[in-house]
Design a protein around this motif. Structure first.
Motif, short mmCIF file in Angstrom:
data_model
loop_
_atom_site.label_atom_id
_atom_site.label_comp_id
_atom_site.label_asym_id
_atom_site.label_seq_id
_atom_site.Cartn_x
_atom_site.Cartn_y
_atom_site.Cartn_z
N GLY A 127 14.14 57.78 106.09
CA GLY A 127 12.70 57.96 105.96
C GLY A 127 12.00 56.74 105.40
N ASP A 128 12.77 55.67 105.11
CA ASP A 128 12.11 54.45 104.66
C ASP A 128 11.25 53.90 105.78
OD1 ASP A 128 13.16 54.61 102.23
OD2 ASP A 128 14.64 53.01 102.44
N ILE A 129 11.78 53.96 107.00
CA ILE A 129 10.95 53.68 108.18
C ILE A 129 10.62 55.04 108.78
CG2 ILE A 129 10.85 52.60 110.43
CD1 ILE A 129 12.88 50.56 109.46
N ARG A 130 9.34 55.40 108.68
CA ARG A 130 8.94 56.73 109.13
C ARG A 130 8.99 56.81 110.65
NH1 ARG A 130 3.35 58.71 106.57
NH2 ARG A 130 2.94 60.62 107.72
N GLY A 131 8.65 55.71 111.27
CA GLY A 131 8.66 55.67 112.73
C GLY A 131 8.30 54.26 113.17
N VAL A 132 8.21 54.08 114.46
CA VAL A 132 7.87 52.76 114.98
C VAL A 132 6.67 52.90 115.92
CG1 VAL A 132 8.67 50.75 116.26
CG2 VAL A 132 10.28 52.04 114.87
N VAL A 133 5.71 52.01 115.78
CA VAL A 133 4.59 51.97 116.72
C VAL A 133 4.58 50.60 117.38
CG1 VAL A 133 2.09 51.97 116.95
CG2 VAL A 133 3.18 53.70 115.58
N LEU A 183 -0.96 51.76 109.51
CA LEU A 183 0.39 52.25 109.82
C LEU A 183 1.42 51.73 108.83
CD1 LEU A 183 0.38 52.03 113.71
CD2 LEU A 183 0.38 54.10 112.32
N ILE A 184 1.35 50.43 108.52
CA ILE A 184 2.39 49.91 107.61
C ILE A 184 2.21 50.49 106.20
CG2 ILE A 184 2.97 47.81 108.91
CD1 ILE A 184 1.29 46.24 106.94
N LYS A 185 0.97 50.83 105.87
CA LYS A 185 0.73 51.48 104.58
C LYS A 185 1.48 52.81 104.52
CE LYS A 185 -3.39 53.08 103.40
NZ LYS A 185 -4.84 52.92 103.60
N ASN A 186 1.62 53.43 105.69
CA ASN A 186 2.32 54.72 105.74
C ASN A 186 3.76 54.58 106.21
OD1 ASN A 186 0.28 56.82 105.04
ND2 ASN A 186 -0.85 55.71 106.61
N ASP A 187 4.36 53.42 105.96
CA ASP A 187 5.78 53.21 106.24
C ASP A 187 6.15 53.27 107.72
OD1 ASP A 187 6.47 52.71 103.68
OD2 ASP A 187 7.01 54.77 103.20
N ALA A 209 2.31 46.93 102.73
CA ALA A 209 3.13 48.01 103.28
C ALA A 209 3.42 49.08 102.24
CB ALA A 209 4.44 47.44 103.81
N GLY A 210 3.86 50.23 102.75
CA GLY A 210 4.23 51.34 101.88
C GLY A 210 5.57 51.08 101.20
N PRO A 211 5.96 51.96 100.26
CA PRO A 211 7.18 51.73 99.48
C PRO A 211 8.44 51.67 100.35
CG PRO A 211 6.28 53.94 99.11
CD PRO A 211 5.25 53.18 99.87
N LYS A 214 8.77 48.39 101.99
CA LYS A 214 9.08 47.39 100.96
C LYS A 214 10.58 47.37 100.70
CE LYS A 214 4.82 46.88 98.43
NZ LYS A 214 3.86 47.71 97.76
N ARG A 215 11.17 48.58 100.60
CA ARG A 215 12.63 48.68 100.39
C ARG A 215 13.37 48.06 101.57
NH1 ARG A 215 11.64 53.44 97.91
NH2 ARG A 215 11.74 54.67 99.81
N VAL A 216 12.89 48.37 102.78
CA VAL A 216 13.54 47.84 103.98
C VAL A 216 13.50 46.32 103.97
CG1 VAL A 216 13.35 47.67 106.49
CG2 VAL A 216 13.09 49.87 105.38
N TYR A 217 12.38 45.78 103.53
CA TYR A 217 12.26 44.32 103.51
C TYR A 217 13.23 43.73 102.49
CZ TYR A 217 10.33 39.65 103.15
OH TYR A 217 10.18 38.30 103.16
N GLU A 218 13.34 44.39 101.34
CA GLU A 218 14.25 43.88 100.32
C GLU A 218 15.70 43.93 100.80
OE1 GLU A 218 13.34 46.13 96.80
OE2 GLU A 218 11.33 45.23 96.77
N GLU A 219 16.06 45.05 101.44
CA GLU A 219 17.46 45.22 101.83
C GLU A 219 17.82 44.44 103.10
OE1 GLU A 219 18.29 49.36 102.16
OE2 GLU A 219 17.61 49.71 100.11
#
Lengths: 656, 222
Positions: free
Chosen positions: A465-471, A494-498, A526-528, A531-536
């Motif tokens: 759920g870190d990436i809610r979906g892709v547009v 959209l990025i605000k909402n992950d 971007a949403g949290p 942010k996690r996805v970017y860090e990892e």
């Protein structure tokens, strides 16, 4: 349709407060009153002011002069397919309800719609054919100017197509691959084209077979659509639309796919790289050349020629510091993502770039080149150089480009531009300061490499759920919509909402200009989860996947993700969007995303509302067939919300 | 050349002007139709229906019930197949008003001929009386309807919808005096052009040739 995104009156007929009778003629406004409303890009306002002061008209002025646009055209209920016509249907029901031939509004709207697909698909298919022909000539040794830049990619394509690669010469493999690709364009049997077979997922192919929309050959599908829409052939709106979907499939997994894949072979698969964007990339004391159009065959050679020390020396002799080649539209993106060439702007900035007064030559090939460029260029020293026999513009200089003489022609063009430098009127030069960094070149291969060779970490992030979906946001600029506003607003929302945003074409340039393609900057917005996805994973929230034919990259990615999860594409939490679409190509792209099973948002009202049946099929019924559906929403905030709802719904159905 | 003194005439002070200032005349609004400019595109018809709909939006209006009724019609002149727009002329001495047995039709000081739908009994005498066939009938409500010159729009300072929708300027709108002045200018210009041609005929300007710019197409595209 809440928020106003249009700077002109979105009412029909328009409500023009400045109504005046000037003598016998009804005078409509000629100048743009509030230039802030036209675009969110500050360069546009500055250069529009300059253009108006110098008496030059732009697309925005012409849109103003075109008001009111024909109501029948907006509804799509005008048919000009034969000489018994033109016919139009009265949408209010008092006047004629059938054309002379007896076609109803439903038939007419459906026919017009797939003719638009035919226009767009034909453009992509021709683009693909050019590239495929050059690859064939390179493979057979007829063309020395291009080379196979990415052997790995070629072998990957060959393996997909089932061409033996073990222990064979690379040129032989290239010849086989090019032959297979070229055969798909015009073969006469009813087999599935090899490319479509190799690139589409099994589940999709089965569904298409059930619907009877398996394409046979790319050219044949264009011909068939033109035949189908001829008077007295197809009158069943559903059948007509399925014909359009068949053609769109031939475009997406055929023409566009060939164009993208073979461009990668000839010019190298894009890898992430940093460059700069916006009109500030023009340099005051350099010879500025803009490459504009779509096919990289020319633009790549112009970039190469501009690095020729002899020509640079010539430029220095004439008082310039050097030669500065910048890109515009999709050919700009082609050279940006492979060579890091700076990007001047997107579709609606093509005239404004010349208005800076600092451009020596605008070199164009095909598609999205406004005929007005010649008029604008005439007001400056700028040379508009047309190069392709099917794309000539009165008032331009025509230098014929053929791949057999690629280097000579490119040199000639650059020389022409350099020799034009002394003609520049220095006092008329005004280059906007705006320029900003961007990261481009995320091809599927580069993304996979970025993720460590496998999609698993990405899929894990989606499941978590870190990436809610892709547009996937694609497409053009349209002066009816506030320039770049919808693109950027939807992306931010959209990025605000992950939601991870990938995209191509003029959206990518718009996002770049808004700073969204700088990973650090985008992550702040971007949403949290992202942010996690970017860090990892170091995966930026907004990803530039290339030019508008590179939408096929998104198809490949979707197919790979769907196969990895063992589901069909229409079950994935994915939405497509074209907030500022203008071209027939965008209609074709939108339709092949529908065929892939992806819901597509459109921010401009398509000419289908004259028929309830066609509107219903596209916006509701299509889903029941396993295809995507069309969502029309002009307000970007509302559109983002609809897309989030769709993503949540699909996630729920997938059970993640 | 020596500077000449500026010409000056003795002029009475402004306060000496004693004639009374006329009150501003009420406007006499006119929609003027010029068939020479008309292409028969039916956009005025669409715009009229949209303006007389509930939503006043093209994309919603076409789905409304009752269907919005346009107040003008685009007809074709028999045998010539030329378009002709029929709408209320807002006559100075309206026959419809004269025959209305209940006085539902009246002409305002702004020149607009209106129907009071509350008073109308649906007797259709006005339809018979109108020499243009511009009077229409709403069968659902049983009242006569006609062009109201988009009063809502006029109040906002906008021209009627049909005029705004006309792409060629075949429909014009304004005070009668403005329209007449426009016509005068148009006719005067045409007359002047004809005279000038008689006095000094101008040779036709040579058209720029495409051949100057673009060479002949080649056989093959790469």
């Amino acid at each position: 349709m809440g928020e106003k995104t249009s700077w002109i009156d979105d009412k029909w007929p328009p409500r023009n407060k400045k109504f005046r009778m000037k003598g016998p003629v009804y005078e409509r406004p000629r100048t743009i009153e509030n230039k802030e409303e036209v675009s969110i890009d500050p360069t546009v306002r500055q250069l529009l002011e300059k253009a108006e002061a110098e008496g030059i008209e732009t697309a925005w002025h012409r849109l103003l002069a075109q008001q009111p646009q024909c109501g029948f055209g907006l509804l799509g209920i005008c048919c000009r397919n034969c000489l018994m016509g033109p016919c139009r249907i009265d949408p209010f029901g008092y006047g004629p309800q059938r054309g002379v031939c007896g076609a109803t509004a439903d038939t007419i709207v459906a026919r017009n719609f797939i003719r638009m697909i035919a226009g767009g698909a034909a453009a992509h298919i021709d683009h693909g054919r050019e590239i495929a022909l050059v690859l064939y000539e390179v493979a057979t040794g007829k063309n020395k100017y291009y080379k196979i830049a990415d052997e790995k990619k070629l072998i990957a394509i060959a393996q997909r197509l089932g061409v033996p690669t073990e222990g064979r010469d690379i040129m032989e493999i290239a010849k086989d691959v090019a032959e297979i690709a070229l055969r798909d364009f015009g073969k006469q049997d009813s087999e599935l084209p090899a490319f479509v077979k190799a690139y589409a997922t099994k589940r999709r192919l089965e569904l298409w077979k059930k619907l009877g929309v398996l394409p046979r050959a790319y050219d044949r599908e264009v011909t068939e659509v033109m035949h189908r829409t001829h008077m007295g052939v197809d009158a069943d709106p559903l059948n007509i639309l399925l014909g359009g979907i068949k053609l769109a499939i031939a475009d997406g997994w055929g023409g566009s796919m060939v164009a993208t894949e073979f461009s990668d072979v000839l010019f190298g698969t894009p890898k992430p790289l940093k460059s700069v964007v916006n009109l500030g990339v023009l340099k005051e004391d350099y010879v500025n050349i803009i490459v504009h159009g779509h096919i990289p065959l020319l633009s790549a050679k112009v970039v190469e020629a501009a690095r020729d020390p002899e020509l640079v020396k010539l430029a220095q002799d004439l008082g310039a510091k050097g030669i500065n080649v910048v890109g515009m539209c999709c050919t700009g993106i082609e050279v940006l993502q492979r060579l890091g060439v700076p990007m001047a702007g997107n579709m609606l900035q093509q005239e404004l770039a010349i208005v800076t007064g600092a451009v020596e030559a605008t070199v164009v090939d095909v598609q999205c080149i406004m005929p007005s460029l010649a008029n604008v260029a005439r007001c400056y020293h700028t040379k508009l150089i047309t190069t392709i026999p099917i794309a000539k513009i009165p008032g331009s200089v025509y230098v014929e480009f053929t791949p057999e003489k690629a280097d000579e022609v490119a040199r000639e063009i650059v020389k022409m531009a350099v020799e034009n430098f002394p003609n520049r009127a220095k006092e008329r030069v005004m280059i906007p300061k705006e320029r900003i960094e961007l990261w481009a070149g995320f091809s599927v291969e580069a993304l996979l490499e970025h993720l460590g060779g496998t999609l698993d970490p990405f899929l894990e992030a989606v499941k978590r759920g870190d990436i809610r979906g892709v547009v996937g946001i694609v497409g053009c600029n349209n002066p009816k919509v506030k320039h770049d506003y919808s693109h950027v607003t939807i992306t931010k929302e959209l990025i605000k909402n992950d939601v991870l945003v990938v995209g191509t074409g003029c959206w990518a340039t718009a996002a770049g200009k808004a700073g969204l393609l700088i990973p650090e900057k985008a992550v702040e917005m971007a949403g949290p989860g992202l942010k996690r996805v970017y860090e990892e994973l170091k995966l930026p929230p907004v990803i530039h996947m290339g030019s508008c034919v590179d939408n096929s990259r998104i198809l490949v990615l979707l197919g790979a993700v769907a196969d990895a999860l063992g589901v069909d594409i229409n079950q994935l939490p994915v939405v497509g969007s074209a907030p500022e679409a203008y071209s027939e190509k965008a209609v074709s792209i939108g339709t092949y995303f529908l065929a892939a099973g992806v819901d597509v948002h459109l921010g401009v009202i398509p000419p289908v509302y004259g028929s309830d049946l066609v509107t219903d099929i596209l916006t509701k019924e299509a889903e029941k067939f396993g295809l995507g559906r069309l969502i029309v929403e002009t307000d970007p905030h509302a559109a983002a919300k609809i897309m989030l709802d769709i993503i949540d719904e699909k996630r729920k159905k997938l059970g993640i | 050349m020596a500077q000449q003194p500026a010409l000056s005439f003795p002029r009475p002070p402004l306060s000496a002007l004693s004639f009374p200032v006329e009150p501003a005349k009420p406007k006499n609004y006119v929609i003027f139709y010029d068939p020479n400019r008309c292409l028969g595109c039916w956009n005025c018809y669409l715009a009229c229906a949209v303006e007389h709909s509930q939503s006043k939006d093209l994309f919603q209006a076409i789905h409304e019930t009752p269907k919005p009724m346009p107040r003008l019609r685009v007809l074709s002149i028999p045998r010539l197949a030329l378009p002709y727009v029929v709408q209320c002329m807002h006559c100075e001495n309206p026959p419809c008003m004269n025959v209305c047995p209940v006085g539902a039709i009246y002409k305002g000081p702004d020149g607009i001929v209106r129907i009071d739908e509350a008073v109308c009994i649906g007797c259709k005498q006005c339809i018979r009386a109108c020499p243009f066939g511009a009077m229409l009938f709403d069968h659902d409500r049983g009242v006569a309807i006609k062009c109201d010159m988009c009063e809502d729009r006029l109040r906002e300072g906008l021209p009627p919808a049909c005029v705004e929708a006309c792409p060629t300027g075949a429909l014009r709108f304004g005070d009668l005096s403005e329209i007449v002045r426009g016509r005068e200018q148009e006719v005067g210009k045409r007359f002047y052009e004809a005279l000038r041609q008689l006095i000094e005929p101008r040779p036709k300007a040579k058209k720029a040739s495409y051949k100057d710019v673009v060479p002949a197409p080649s056989a093959r595209w790469y």
